[in-house]
Scaffold this active site. Structure first.
Site, PDB file in Angstrom:
ATOM      1  N   GLU A  33       0.858  -1.194   0.000  1.00 28.32           N
ATOM      2  CA  GLU A  33       0.000   0.000   0.000  1.00 28.32           C
ATOM      3  C   GLU A  33       0.889   1.238   0.000  1.00 28.32           C
ATOM      4  O   GLU A  33       1.797   1.369   0.817  1.00 28.32           O
ATOM      5  CB  GLU A  33      -0.906   0.003   1.224  1.00 28.32           C
ATOM      6  CG  GLU A  33      -1.684   1.277   1.457  1.00 28.32           C
ATOM      7  CD  GLU A  33      -2.485   1.732   0.228  1.00 28.32           C
ATOM      8  OE1 GLU A  33      -2.362   2.916  -0.150  1.00 28.32           O
ATOM      9  OE2 GLU A  33      -3.211   0.895  -0.346  1.00 28.32           O
ATOM     10  N   ILE A  49     -22.719   0.766   0.284  1.00 23.45           N
ATOM     11  CA  ILE A  49     -23.923   0.006  -0.042  1.00 23.45           C
ATOM     12  C   ILE A  49     -23.563  -1.388  -0.548  1.00 23.45           C
ATOM     13  O   ILE A  49     -22.654  -1.548  -1.369  1.00 23.45           O
ATOM     14  CB  ILE A  49     -24.743   0.728  -1.144  1.00 23.45           C
ATOM     15  CG1 ILE A  49     -25.033   2.164  -0.735  1.00 23.45           C
ATOM     16  CG2 ILE A  49     -26.026  -0.027  -1.450  1.00 23.45           C
ATOM     17  CD1 ILE A  49     -25.760   2.318   0.567  1.00 23.45           C
ATOM     18  N   HIS A  51     -25.204  -3.670  -2.854  1.00 21.41           N
ATOM     19  CA  HIS A  51     -26.290  -3.588  -3.830  1.00 21.41           C
ATOM     20  C   HIS A  51     -26.909  -4.959  -4.105  1.00 21.41           C
ATOM     21  O   HIS A  51     -26.236  -5.988  -4.031  1.00 21.41           O
ATOM     22  CB  HIS A  51     -25.774  -3.016  -5.150  1.00 21.41           C
ATOM     23  CG  HIS A  51     -25.294  -1.604  -5.049  1.00 21.41           C
ATOM     24  ND1 HIS A  51     -26.154  -0.530  -5.078  1.00 21.41           N
ATOM     25  CD2 HIS A  51     -24.043  -1.090  -4.916  1.00 21.41           C
ATOM     26  CE1 HIS A  51     -25.447   0.597  -4.973  1.00 21.41           C
ATOM     27  NE2 HIS A  51     -24.174   0.277  -4.871  1.00 21.41           N
ATOM     28  N   ARG A 312     -13.542   7.429  -7.790  1.00 18.78           N
ATOM     29  CA  ARG A 312     -13.752   6.067  -8.275  1.00 18.78           C
ATOM     30  C   ARG A 312     -13.205   5.919  -9.685  1.00 18.78           C
ATOM     31  O   ARG A 312     -13.173   6.876 -10.456  1.00 18.78           O
ATOM     32  CB  ARG A 312     -15.216   5.668  -8.202  1.00 18.78           C
ATOM     33  CG  ARG A 312     -16.219   6.646  -8.813  1.00 18.78           C
ATOM     34  CD  ARG A 312     -17.613   6.320  -8.263  1.00 18.78           C
ATOM     35  NE  ARG A 312     -18.700   7.042  -8.889  1.00 18.78           N
ATOM     36  CZ  ARG A 312     -19.166   8.207  -8.478  1.00 18.78           C
ATOM     37  NH1 ARG A 312     -18.594   8.816  -7.456  1.00 18.78           N
ATOM     38  NH2 ARG A 312     -20.195   8.782  -9.082  1.00 18.78           N
TER      39      ARG A 312
END
Length: 477
Positions: A33, A49, A51, A312
């Site tokens: 990382e 969320i 989904h 994103r």
């Protein structure tokens, strides 16, 4: 030179869960990382969320892995002691035209294999969600959908992976990759690392990583989304995750509870050039508030305790990119993981582990610790449980964060856990110290003091989130 069988680049939720799956195998794995902690990219700033899986086009990886990931999520969260709530979602329609789109989503969901779908009329929607606008015409109910904390899931998966032998290397930015006959040599900020296989799960930077081996096939668009987080006193405004009908830029602005009881609204969707641009803007925040009020007209921004933005990686193919590179069949790309990436993450990890197992003929470990011990959550304990805990360790009797009732004992646990916290935000994500109404105004200085003491460094070396984000400065130097 550090040598591994497999190196996973990127400690977001996907990279962490892949590492956990690989920790079941008889191989030496490292999780790299570039930042000071896990979950520092897309994972730390998204809608949280799980989904149902009705939105993605039938036959795509998004559709297949969303449905499978949502199926896996409850048991995964149970094994990792991560809060998960099956609250269900509603896609709201505010016109006859949008009701037709709701029906299209229903049919697509059925084709994708999504369970427990139904179409509701306006009265049924209002019975479930009384704060929704009176203009609502109906909705698609996806009863299998849920909510989870993405960074808590990532932290838990990394801890479990490390417990099972994966080496987590933080502050390890990959700057170049050389290809040898039977291995890769990665130039990193922590020195050279050799690996037989490389898994590229670098999120918004996965196209940059792929280009290091001459793979130009990944085309990503950096898409920024801004959010408001409201105080827990506003959590009553939504029980389900409330969507509006989706558009070409994504699933639109939502209103949703979090697993911790807050109310989250957002995101916006703006394509940007700068992959590091996670600043909020007045225009972006005004946009999401106006859109959210279409869903819940009584929303009051005075309840906001913070705002934030996330980035994103939107693939131009509009589908996940998962597979071995055509440039080198020991280099596995896991790229373009935008929404429903969190939902699909358990299934992505399963798929990647299967691909690598078949390719490298990996064997299973005889011993593997599947479960992660549940961390202490003092705020959820009964009076009797608290007294018993304090009797064993006095540190649990000292409240550091009054807003969230977080104790010194919990902060110590977060620092000394596998792949533990090394900065103030790391403590915040693991314990919620600083996530309350005052946003660390009272507890922040004490967290700095505890980190310095436990890490054996001066207080002016403690950072907010690594790098140059130092909180204190020595004016005498």
């Amino acid at each position: 030179m550090m040598k591994y069988d497999v190196v996973v680049i990127g400690a977001g939720v996907v990279g962490a869960l892949i590492s956990r799956e690989l920790s079941k195998k008889n191989i030496r794995t490292a999780l790299l990382e570039r930042c000071n902690d896990v979950a520092m990219g897309t994972t730390k700033a998204n809608s949280a969320i799980v989904h149902g899986g009705f939105d993605a086009q039938t036959g795509t990886l998004k559709a297949k892995l969303n449905v499978r990931g949502t199926e896996l999520m409850p048991k995964l969260c149970e094994a990792l002691s991560v809060p998960y709530r099956n609250n269900g979602s509603l896609v709201l329609a505010f016109s006859d035209e949008e009701m037709e789109h709701v029906k299209t989503l229903y049919d697509r969901g059925v084709a994708n294999g999504v369970p427990r779908l139904s179409i509701l009329n306006a009265e049924e929607v209002k019975a479930l969600e009384p704060h929704v606008s009176d203009e609502v015409k109906g909705a698609l109910l996806s009863a299998s959908a849920g909510i989870v904390c993405p960074y808590e899931l990532t932290i838990a998966a990394t801890e479990n992976a490390v417990t099972n032998g994966v080496e987590f290397i933080r502050n390890c930015e990959v700057t170049a990759i050389a290809q040898k006959a039977d291995a890769f040599v990665l130039e990193t900020s922590q020195g050279e690392i050799e690996a037989t296989y490389v898994i590229n799960a670098a999120g918004i930077h996965s196209d940059d990583i792929a280009r290091m081996i001459g793979d130009e096939s990944i085309e990503l668009v950096a898409r920024k989304g801004e959010y408001y987080l409201l105080d827990k006193s506003f959590g009553y405004m939504a029980d389900h995750t409330l969507f509006q009908c989706p558009n070409a830029m994504g699933k639109g602005v939502l209103v949703t509870p979090t697993v911790d009881g807050n109310l989250l609204i957002g995101p916006s969707a703006l394509d940007v050039e700068n992959k590091e641009d996670v600043d909020t803007t007045p225009a972006g925040l005004d946009f999401i508030l106006a859109k959210a009020k279409k869903t819940v007209p009584t929303l009051n921004i005075r309840g906001a305790i913070t705002s934030f933005a996330g980035m994103r990686a939107h693939p131009v193919t509009d589908d996940f990119i998962i597979g071995f590179s055509e440039k080198n069949d020991h280099f596995l790309n896991v790229a373009g993981i935008e929404s429903p990436g969190l939902s699909a993450a358990p299934a992505i990890a399963e798929m990647v582990a299967n691909l690598l197992t078949q390719k490298a003929e990996l064997s299973e470990k005889e011993s593997y610790t599947e479960k992660r011990e549940a961390p202490v959550r003092f705020r959820h304990m009964t009076k009797k449980q608290r007294e018993a805990l304090i009797e064993k360790n006095k540190a649990y009797g000292r409240i550091i964060c009054r807003c969230e009732t977080i104790t010194e004992g919990e902060i110590l646990d977060a620092i000394h856990a596998p792949a533990g916290a090394r900065d103030v935000d790391g403590v915040k994500r693991r314990t919620r110290a600083g996530m309350g109404r005052c946003q660390g105004g009272f507890c922040g200085s004490k967290v700095v003091e505890i980190l310095a003491r436990e890490l054996h460094v001066p207080m002016n070396e403690i950072t907010k989130f690594g790098g140059d984000s130092k909180i204190l400065f020595d004016k005498t130097k």
